[in-house]
Write a protein that holds these residues in place. Structure first.
Motif, PDB file in Angstrom:
ATOM      1  N   VAL A  42      55.677  40.784  34.621  1.00 16.21           N
ATOM      2  CA  VAL A  42      54.675  41.323  35.351  1.00 16.21           C
ATOM      3  C   VAL A  42      53.667  42.327  34.333  1.00 16.21           C
ATOM      4  N   ASN A  43      52.609  42.475  34.543  1.00 15.53           N
ATOM      5  CA  ASN A  43      51.866  43.414  33.500  1.00 15.53           C
ATOM      6  C   ASN A  43      51.761  44.676  34.363  1.00 15.53           C
ATOM      7  N   LEU A  44      52.810  45.541  34.363  1.00 20.77           N
ATOM      8  CA  LEU A  44      52.843  46.760  35.212  1.00 20.77           C
ATOM      9  C   LEU A  44      53.659  47.687  34.299  1.00 20.77           C
ATOM     10  N   SER A  45      53.297  48.998  34.269  1.00 18.03           N
ATOM     11  CA  SER A  45      53.793  49.930  33.488  1.00 18.03           C
ATOM     12  C   SER A  45      55.360  50.225  34.017  1.00 18.03           C
ATOM     13  N   TRP A  46      56.234  50.703  33.048  1.00 13.83           N
ATOM     14  CA  TRP A  46      57.555  50.872  33.354  1.00 13.83           C
ATOM     15  C   TRP A  46      57.999  51.906  32.390  1.00 13.83           C
ATOM     16  N   VAL A  47      58.688  52.672  33.023  1.00 13.85           N
ATOM     17  CA  VAL A  47      59.691  53.971  32.213  1.00 13.85           C
ATOM     18  C   VAL A  47      61.147  53.781  32.746  1.00 13.85           C
ATOM     19  N   GLY A  48      61.955  53.704  31.693  1.00 11.03           N
ATOM     20  CA  GLY A  48      63.445  53.597  31.869  1.00 11.03           C
ATOM     21  C   GLY A  48      64.311  53.981  30.644  1.00 11.03           C
ATOM     22  N   VAL A  49      65.433  53.553  30.899  1.00  7.96           N
ATOM     23  CA  VAL A  49      66.504  53.874  29.751  1.00  7.96           C
ATOM     24  C   VAL A  49      66.545  52.746  28.783  1.00  7.96           C
ATOM     25  N   ASP A  50      67.090  53.194  27.405  1.00  6.96           N
ATOM     26  CA  ASP A  50      67.254  51.924  26.694  1.00  6.96           C
ATOM     27  C   ASP A  50      68.561  51.668  26.690  1.00  6.96           C
ATOM     28  N   ASP A  51      69.046  50.493  27.483  1.00  5.64           N
ATOM     29  CA  ASP A  51      70.225  49.966  27.758  1.00  5.64           C
ATOM     30  C   ASP A  51      71.041  49.331  26.483  1.00  5.64           C
ATOM     31  N   ASP A  52      70.317  48.919  25.654  1.00 12.36           N
ATOM     32  CA  ASP A  52      70.802  48.412  24.435  1.00 12.36           C
ATOM     33  C   ASP A  52      71.514  49.632  23.664  1.00 12.36           C
ATOM     34  N   TYR A  53      70.964  50.865  23.612  1.00 16.57           N
ATOM     35  CA  TYR A  53      71.361  51.754  22.975  1.00 16.57           C
ATOM     36  C   TYR A  53      72.397  52.513  23.816  1.00 16.57           C
ATOM     37  N   ALA A  54      72.292  52.598  25.148  1.00 19.52           N
ATOM     38  CA  ALA A  54      73.453  52.967  25.926  1.00 19.52           C
ATOM     39  C   ALA A  54      74.740  52.266  25.671  1.00 19.52           C
ATOM     40  N   MET A  55      74.647  50.997  25.576  1.00 21.74           N
ATOM     41  CA  MET A  55      76.126  50.279  25.571  1.00 21.74           C
ATOM     42  C   MET A  55      76.410  50.211  23.997  1.00 21.74           C
ATOM     43  N   GLN A  56      75.524  50.380  22.933  1.00 24.51           N
ATOM     44  CA  GLN A  56      76.091  50.847  21.615  1.00 24.51           C
ATOM     45  C   GLN A  56      76.896  51.902  21.743  1.00 24.51           C
ATOM     46  N   LEU A  57      76.566  53.116  22.312  1.00 23.02           N
ATOM     47  CA  LEU A  57      77.154  54.453  22.382  1.00 23.02           C
ATOM     48  C   LEU A  57      78.542  54.224  22.995  1.00 23.02           C
ATOM     49  N   ILE A  58      78.424  53.539  23.948  1.00 22.10           N
ATOM     50  CA  ILE A  58      79.880  53.408  24.823  1.00 22.10           C
ATOM     51  C   ILE A  58      80.877  52.527  23.842  1.00 22.10           C
ATOM     52  N   VAL A  59      80.400  51.455  23.221  1.00 22.94           N
ATOM     53  CA  VAL A  59      81.150  50.580  22.330  1.00 22.94           C
ATOM     54  C   VAL A  59      81.584  51.578  21.332  1.00 22.94           C
ATOM     55  N   ASP A  60      80.847  52.048  20.600  1.00 23.18           N
ATOM     56  CA  ASP A  60      80.951  52.875  19.404  1.00 23.18           C
ATOM     57  C   ASP A  60      82.228  53.771  19.891  1.00 23.18           C
ATOM     58  N   ARG A  61      82.171  54.373  21.111  1.00 15.24           N
ATOM     59  CA  ARG A  61      83.142  55.428  21.655  1.00 15.24           C
ATOM     60  C   ARG A  61      84.667  54.599  21.727  1.00 15.24           C
ATOM     61  N   LEU A  62      84.414  53.342  22.252  1.00 20.22           N
ATOM     62  CA  LEU A  62      85.869  52.631  22.585  1.00 20.22           C
ATOM     63  C   LEU A  62      86.245  52.377  21.113  1.00 20.22           C
ATOM     64  N   VAL A  63      85.704  51.990  19.917  1.00 26.39           N
ATOM     65  CA  VAL A  63      86.201  51.647  18.677  1.00 26.39           C
ATOM     66  C   VAL A  63      86.772  53.181  18.270  1.00 26.39           C
ATOM     67  N   GLU A  64      85.912  54.202  18.344  1.00 26.46           N
ATOM     68  CA  GLU A  64      86.413  55.479  17.959  1.00 26.46           C
ATOM     69  C   GLU A  64      87.658  55.694  18.279  1.00 26.46           C
ATOM     70  N   GLN A  65      87.881  55.447  19.686  1.00 30.91           N
ATOM     71  CA  GLN A  65      89.099  55.943  20.428  1.00 30.91           C
ATOM     72  C   GLN A  65      90.292  54.814  20.061  1.00 30.91           C
ATOM     73  N   GLY A  66      89.986  53.750  19.426  1.00 31.89           N
ATOM     74  CA  GLY A  66      91.165  52.709  19.011  1.00 31.89           C
ATOM     75  C   GLY A  66      91.072  51.653  19.978  1.00 31.89           C
ATOM     76  N   HIS A  67      90.371  51.451  20.938  1.00 29.50           N
ATOM     77  CA  HIS A  67      90.638  50.408  21.841  1.00 29.50           C
ATOM     78  C   HIS A  67      90.139  49.113  21.340  1.00 29.50           C
ATOM     79  N   GLU A  68      90.843  47.957  21.688  1.00 29.52           N
ATOM     80  CA  GLU A  68      90.605  46.889  21.075  1.00 29.52           C
ATOM     81  C   GLU A  68      90.281  45.574  22.000  1.00 29.52           C
ATOM     82  N   SER A  69      90.336  46.090  23.511  1.00 29.04           N
ATOM     83  CA  SER A  69      90.244  45.084  24.412  1.00 29.04           C
ATOM     84  C   SER A  69      89.474  45.956  25.792  1.00 29.04           C
ATOM     85  N   VAL A  70      88.656  45.420  26.249  1.00 25.14           N
ATOM     86  CA  VAL A  70      87.720  45.953  27.290  1.00 25.14           C
ATOM     87  C   VAL A  70      87.374  44.891  28.465  1.00 25.14           C
ATOM     88  N   ALA A  71      87.203  45.442  29.605  1.00 21.22           N
ATOM     89  CA  ALA A  71      86.804  44.915  30.894  1.00 21.22           C
ATOM     90  C   ALA A  71      85.417  45.400  31.263  1.00 21.22           C
TER      91      ALA A  71
END
Length: 337
Positions: free
Chosen positions: A160-189
């Protein structure tokens, strides 16, 4: 004060322009609802006198119902994230002299439709809405947008052609996965909600994208989809525990899910994050109070509210066009991941 041309019929907007204040401020001063006696009041009264403006009681009554009221429809009152969002939106609209009507759809498109119709019948000047369903909310939102300004916030419908304001979920998940890697986690649910709204769909898709890119292992049976609730987080964790095949970490798409999962893991005797790490999403006040404190994604609720109000308040202009605004989240590093 900047002079305006005085036409045969002077409007409240002309008074606002001359006094260099909002229409809402003029209305509150002239109706006696603004309790401050200051320079702003003096400018409004002087502008009214110069323009020989007299209030039309009937038009004023309509304005008090229409121009000074904004509607907000959220999926639930129980999620602290939506409570925070509503509080920030209320702060923005009240600064301009408007009132906010808050309604809950209870995650039901039919209830959502009824709430929207009620708000329109109450002559709100516009509606900010978190649509509860990415497809079934379509008809009611399009109908509302044909009558008054509408802005989607947090969740949306792309078709639909309506305005929207929200969060960048792509970047959010990148931050989380980067944290997983940083902490040495190799498997995730992945613990999330059913993919009926855009946020749930986006976060799951972006999670899959970034774990694949980072080489972090996940499994279909480790994906648990339910509701954004403590109860679902606990049930999802118990299912994972019953299966007996535990990953090193769990990514949750809300703090409520994460806190419910952490409680179930604690009850099962698991140490967080030593035996299983957990992350949340939203950074609600409970994240800081959890044991251990919850690592989570902070959504910029204040900025979301400000931008949504900016769009909504300007949407009545003839030149207004729908906009899409994706705001950057941040990762709050605490103890659980």
């Amino acid at each position: 004060m900047e002079k305006v041309d005085v036409a045969d019929k002077v409007s409240i907007a002309d008074v606002a322009q001359l006094a260099q204040v909002s229409v809402a401020t003029v209305s509150r001063v002239l109706s006696g609802k603004r309790n401050k006696h200051d320079l702003v009041e003096s400018r409004v009264l002087q502008a009214s006198k110069e323009l020989n403006y007299s209030r039309n009681p009937f038009a004023s009554a309509l304005r008090s119902q229409n121009s000074l009221t904004v509607g907000l429809v959220i999926p639930t009152m129980e999620n602290p994230f939506f409570a925070s969002l509503a509080e920030n939106i209320e702060h923005q609209v009240s600064r301009e002299g408007y009132n906010l009507f808050i309604c809950s759809s209870n995650n039901d498109p039919q209830i959502e439709k009824s709430k929207i119709e009620t708000l329109i019948s109450q002559h709100v000047m516009g509606i900010a809405i978190v649509p509860c369903d990415k497809t079934r909310s379509r008809s009611s939102l399009l109908k509302a947008a044909s009558e008054i300004p509408v802005v989607q916030i947090d969740q949306r419908m792309d078709a639909v052609n309506l305005s929207w304001v929200g969060v960048d979920d792509d970047y959010a998940m990148q931050l989380i996965v980067d944290r997983l890697v940083e902490q040495g986690h190799e498997s995730v649910a992945f613990f999330g909600s059913e993919l009926t709204d855009s946020s749930a769909d986006d976060r799951f898709g972006m999670f899959q994208k970034h774990v694949a890119k980072a080489g972090v292992r996940t499994k279909e049976e480790w994906t648990m989809l339910g509701t954004h609730s403590l109860e679902w987080g606990s049930r999802a964790a118990k299912r994972l525990l019953d299966a007996g095949d535990l990953p090193q970490a769990v990514v949750c798409t809300s703090d409520l899910i994460a806190l419910g999962a952490m409680n179930a893991f604690h009850n099962a005797g698991l140490s967080i994050p030593d035996q299983i790490a957990v992350s949340g999403f939203d950074d609600t006040p409970f994240a800081e109070l959890a044991t251990p404190k919850l690592t989570t994604i902070r959504q910029p609720t204040l900025e979301m509210a400000m931008e949504a109000w900016h769009i909504l308040s300007g949407a009545a202009k003839a030149s207004a066009v729908p906009v899409r605004m994706s705001l950057a989240p941040s990762l709050v590093r605490r103890e659980s991941l």
